[in-house]
Design an enzyme around this catalytic site. Structure first.
Site, PDB file in Angstrom:
ATOM      1  N   LYS A 166       1.433  71.947  14.580  1.00  0.00           N
ATOM      2  CA  LYS A 166       1.910  70.566  14.760  1.00  0.00           C
ATOM      3  C   LYS A 166       2.210  69.997  13.380  1.00  0.00           C
ATOM      4  O   LYS A 166       1.548  70.349  12.393  1.00  0.00           O
ATOM      5  CB  LYS A 166       0.845  69.721  15.467  1.00  0.00           C
ATOM      6  CG  LYS A 166       0.697  70.070  16.946  1.00  0.00           C
ATOM      7  CD  LYS A 166       1.912  69.672  17.767  1.00  0.00           C
ATOM      8  CE  LYS A 166       1.774  70.204  19.202  1.00  0.00           C
ATOM      9  NZ  LYS A 166       3.021  70.071  19.968  1.00  0.00           N
TER      10      LYS A 166
ATOM     11  N   ASP B  23       6.125  72.116  15.046  1.00  0.00           N
ATOM     12  CA  ASP B  23       6.554  71.298  16.186  1.00  0.00           C
ATOM     13  C   ASP B  23       6.316  69.833  15.841  1.00  0.00           C
ATOM     14  O   ASP B  23       5.185  69.430  15.577  1.00  0.00           O
ATOM     15  CB  ASP B  23       5.760  71.681  17.443  1.00  0.00           C
ATOM     16  CG  ASP B  23       6.268  70.950  18.682  1.00  0.00           C
ATOM     17  OD1 ASP B  23       7.259  70.185  18.567  1.00  0.00           O
ATOM     18  OD2 ASP B  23       5.676  71.144  19.761  1.00  0.00           O
TER      19      ASP B  23
ATOM     20  N   ASP C   6      13.239  71.075  22.222  1.00  0.00           N
ATOM     21  CA  ASP C   6      12.208  71.215  23.257  1.00  0.00           C
ATOM     22  C   ASP C   6      12.356  70.029  24.217  1.00  0.00           C
ATOM     23  O   ASP C   6      13.004  70.133  25.255  1.00  0.00           O
ATOM     24  CB  ASP C   6      10.821  71.279  22.603  1.00  0.00           C
ATOM     25  CG  ASP C   6       9.703  71.362  23.632  1.00  0.00           C
ATOM     26  OD1 ASP C   6       9.987  71.679  24.801  1.00  0.00           O
ATOM     27  OD2 ASP C   6       8.535  71.115  23.269  1.00  0.00           O
TER      28      ASP C   6
ATOM     29  N   LYS D  95      10.933  74.859  29.424  1.00  0.00           N
ATOM     30  CA  LYS D  95       9.733  74.631  30.239  1.00  0.00           C
ATOM     31  C   LYS D  95      10.192  74.411  31.672  1.00  0.00           C
ATOM     32  O   LYS D  95      10.915  73.447  31.954  1.00  0.00           O
ATOM     33  CB  LYS D  95       8.965  73.417  29.715  1.00  0.00           C
ATOM     34  CG  LYS D  95       8.375  73.676  28.341  1.00  0.00           C
ATOM     35  CD  LYS D  95       7.760  72.451  27.713  1.00  0.00           C
ATOM     36  CE  LYS D  95       7.057  72.854  26.416  1.00  0.00           C
ATOM     37  NZ  LYS D  95       6.750  71.695  25.570  1.00  0.00           N
TER      38      LYS D  95
HETATM   39 MG    MG Z   1       7.175  71.201  21.618  1.00  0.00          MG
END
Ligand code: MG
Length: 311
Positions: free
Chosen positions: A105, A130, A180, A204
């Site tokens: 992160k 990310d 994302d 996802k």
């Molecule tokens: Mg992500």
């Protein structure tokens, strides 16, 4: 949220599908297309169709989706910690366990200094960061500095619904951008491909409205030469097994974010729980099951807040 998904499914989507003869999830998605948005509610029915199809035909889900592989590597993933030393210790464990890539992160206060310490200690490990939409195009200079760390990608640096600023950022930096949060549906991903907003896409299944759409996004990215990888959203073993099956498709070539059930749950809702396996060289992996995990009725009962029977 889950309550919204329940209401949309109950009041709109389920009545549109009840008593219909559905030959495919493309057919199912067409029937639901008049209801705008609501991808998670649509994913409920799309993924249920695939689960049923796998059960009825006796075919493993990944084969139904068109995959020829049975096992793929997975990555490790670390959030913001109390200290950089804690993070370095955690990464040590992941490197020793042979995770092929580590995701970190990245946010204000846990950024360049953290990356510098990580790179100094692990010069050869593959990393990516990310940002969870935490930055703006005006931060481009920060990402130019990130270029020196040789990362595999920068995941979702800018706003959750943007593909235009990402294209401009990608022009200004060397490190690949990965979308994302912005990769919400096929059309938006196609626009991102046209605009060259990214060089990777994280898919996802829940966020894009189910496996049917996830496969379509995979195919569009493959045609454009853009590799993908599968991410998860804290699914039970049933949902995680859908992610595992999806990850077997060939253009999901960057290691997936799929974790064992024990990472998030004392006891998974479904059996069998998701466990990691290993490739012959010891790389942590997931293996596509022949049969999907199913919810354990007593556990489902214990956690049920509201019930709906469709007739
Ligand atoms: Mg992500």
């Amino acid at each position: 949220c889950a309550a919204g998904v329940f209401v949309v499914a109950r009041d709109w989507l389920a009545p549109a599908l009840l008593h219909q003869d559905l030959s495919s999830t493309a057919d199912l998605q067409t029937r639901l297309a008049i209801y705008k948005g609501n991808p998670f509610a649509k994913a409920l029915f799309d993924n249920a169709w695939w689960s049923l199809q796998s059960k009825i035909t006796g075919q493993p889900l990944h084969r139904l989706l068109g995959a020829t592989r049975d096992q793929v590597p997975v990555g490790a993933d670390f959030g913001v910690m109390d200290s950089i030393d804690d993070l370095l210790t955690a990464i040590d464990t992941a490197v020793a366990a042979k995770f092929p890539r580590v995701k970190l992160k990245f946010r204000p206060g846990w950024d360049l200094e953290m990356l510098r310490a990580v790179r100094r200690r692990f010069p050869d490990q593959m990393f990516h960061i990310d940002c969870n939409s935490g930055y703006r195009l005006s931060d481009a200079e920060l990402f130019q500095q990130v270029d020196e760390f040789g990362l595999a990608m920068i995941e979702q640096p800018l706003q959750h619904d943007d593909v235009i600023d990402h294209a401009e950022l990608q022009r200004q930096i060397k490190t690949p951008v990965c979308l994302d949060e912005s990769a919400t549906n096929l059309r938006t991903v196609q626009q991102a491909l046209q605009l060259a907003s990214c060089r990777y896409v994280n898919v996802k299944p829940g966020r894009v409205g189910g496996l049917n759409n996830a496969v379509a996004i995979h195919d569009a990215c493959r045609a454009a030469g853009i590799p993908c990888w599968v991410g998860g959203m804290l699914e039970s073993a049933t949902g995680a097994a859908h992610c595992v099956a999806l990850a077997m498709l060939e253009n999901f070539s960057y290691p997936a974010d799929i974790f064992p059930s024990s990472r998030f749950y004392h006891q998974d809702l479904s059996e069998p729980a998701v466990e990691l396996t290993s490739l012959p060289d010891g790389t942590p992996a997931v293996t596509a099951p022949d049969q999907l995990p199913e919810p354990v009725p007593e556990r489902l009962d214990r956690l049920t807040l509201e019930r709906l029977v469709l007739k």
